[in-house]
Design a protein around this motif. Sequence first.
Motif, PDB file in Angstrom:
ATOM      1  N   TRP A 141       0.348   6.036   0.116  1.00 62.57           N
ATOM      2  CA  TRP A 141       0.098   4.673   0.585  1.00 62.57           C
ATOM      3  C   TRP A 141       0.957   4.395   1.814  1.00 62.57           C
ATOM      4  O   TRP A 141       2.178   4.569   1.801  1.00 62.57           O
ATOM      5  N   TRP A 192      -2.669   1.078  -9.316  1.00 61.35           N
ATOM      6  CA  TRP A 192      -3.368   2.316  -8.984  1.00 61.35           C
ATOM      7  C   TRP A 192      -2.800   3.518  -9.727  1.00 61.35           C
ATOM      8  O   TRP A 192      -3.433   4.582  -9.758  1.00 61.35           O
ATOM      9  N   VAL A 245       0.894   8.048  -7.214  1.00 62.65           N
ATOM     10  CA  VAL A 245       1.012   7.288  -5.972  1.00 62.65           C
ATOM     11  C   VAL A 245       2.342   7.587  -5.294  1.00 62.65           C
ATOM     12  O   VAL A 245       3.413   7.460  -5.910  1.00 62.65           O
TER      13      VAL A 245
END
Length: 441
Positions: free
Chosen positions: A65, A97, A103
């Motif tokens: 991200w 998420w 992530v």
Amino acid sequence: MIRTETSCRLVVVLFFIVNTGLSSPLSGKEDWDYVEVRDGAHMFWWLYYADSPSAHSMDLPLVLWLQGGPGGSGTGFGNFEEIGPLNRNQEPRKTSWVQAASVLFVDNPVGTGFSYTDGPGGYATDVSMVASDMLVLLQHFFKDKAEFQSVPFYIFSESYGGKMAAAISLELTKAVAHGSLKCNFAGVALGDSWISPLDSVMTWGPYLYTTSLLDEYGLAEVSSAADAVKRAVELQQFEKATELWSVTETVVEQNTNGVNFYNILTQEPDEGVVTSAGEDYISLQTRRHIQPLHSQSLSELMNGPIRKKLVIIPQNVTWGGQAEEVFSNMAGDFMKPVVDVVDQLLEAGVNVTIYNGQLDLIVDTMGQELWVKKLKWEGLPGFNKMRWTPLDDPASPGVTGAFYKNHKNFSFYWILKAGHMIPSDQGPMALQMLKMITQQA
């Protein structure tokens, strides 16, 4: 430096519990560290392993991200305000998420969030430098976390993070092809992304006019200011264009009574930013676009309990302390387009997704659609012929939450009732989109 010892992470979590009085924040596995990407330039990353009741973490994709700004912190805002397992109040997020992917948050460019530089020469000055720094970090990461080398790896981004994501994805594609980095790169998603800054600025006036936020006099003033930006870009005067972009935002605010650039329907009374006498445009833009990503409550969390939890943050480093310098050093690159980079990604066969919020102003959908039409990709005529498909809002079955189109390796998602920060505004729809892009739905 790369830390690999599981025991070290256990010590950190225990330290967090004892010294903050808070419960251990996660049942899932997590890790974090610094990588020195250049001499004196240190980038911080934070990884959450996928925590799904129905699948092993290694059976789910890995998502990087990238936050916007430049100068916005993924480990802070993206993590605790948008897609991480916990919200700012350290409560579980239902639309995290992490339930569908591992992530990886990275504070980039150098100087963002907990990343830092030892001196003024350590900041990145353009997206090429940003991409080079990220490649160094990813080389370290995938070497240290070899179990992720075969896991589908996606880059998701927001705002200026999309411009960086495009450049990073192109360099990553080359590195994988040359064998200098081993990973299973599966695609990039560009969210409300600053890919073609001029197309965004030139459509502010028409967008605001059609949504009844400008009258015809205001439209004329905003259009005139935008034309000045256009002239500077055409003359390749990019730092001047960045300054004139700031002027155009001021004209927008004056004519709309302080519209919120991130979501046109969430204006609060007296929300508009008033320019202080003698204030330079860098400071003004920091207040407009960097400080909202560093709210007082989030800053207190990051520089308090989170800092104690992480342990490894140097004593002289404050989360967000170098954010204005990050933005300032990128000012000459800010208004440059990277549409050609997206073209190269598509031609290379990389899966590219565009997603945009209906209520976003700063990167309005009208501007996104304009630059998409400028692509030279051979598949564009086929994409243009397609009709979009409606998607139900997962939180409100029977209600349309988005539309999307897909042709070959290119997709576009129009997210309804969302502004610039789509996962924050429409969490269930954003999670559904993630699953679709990563082929889990």
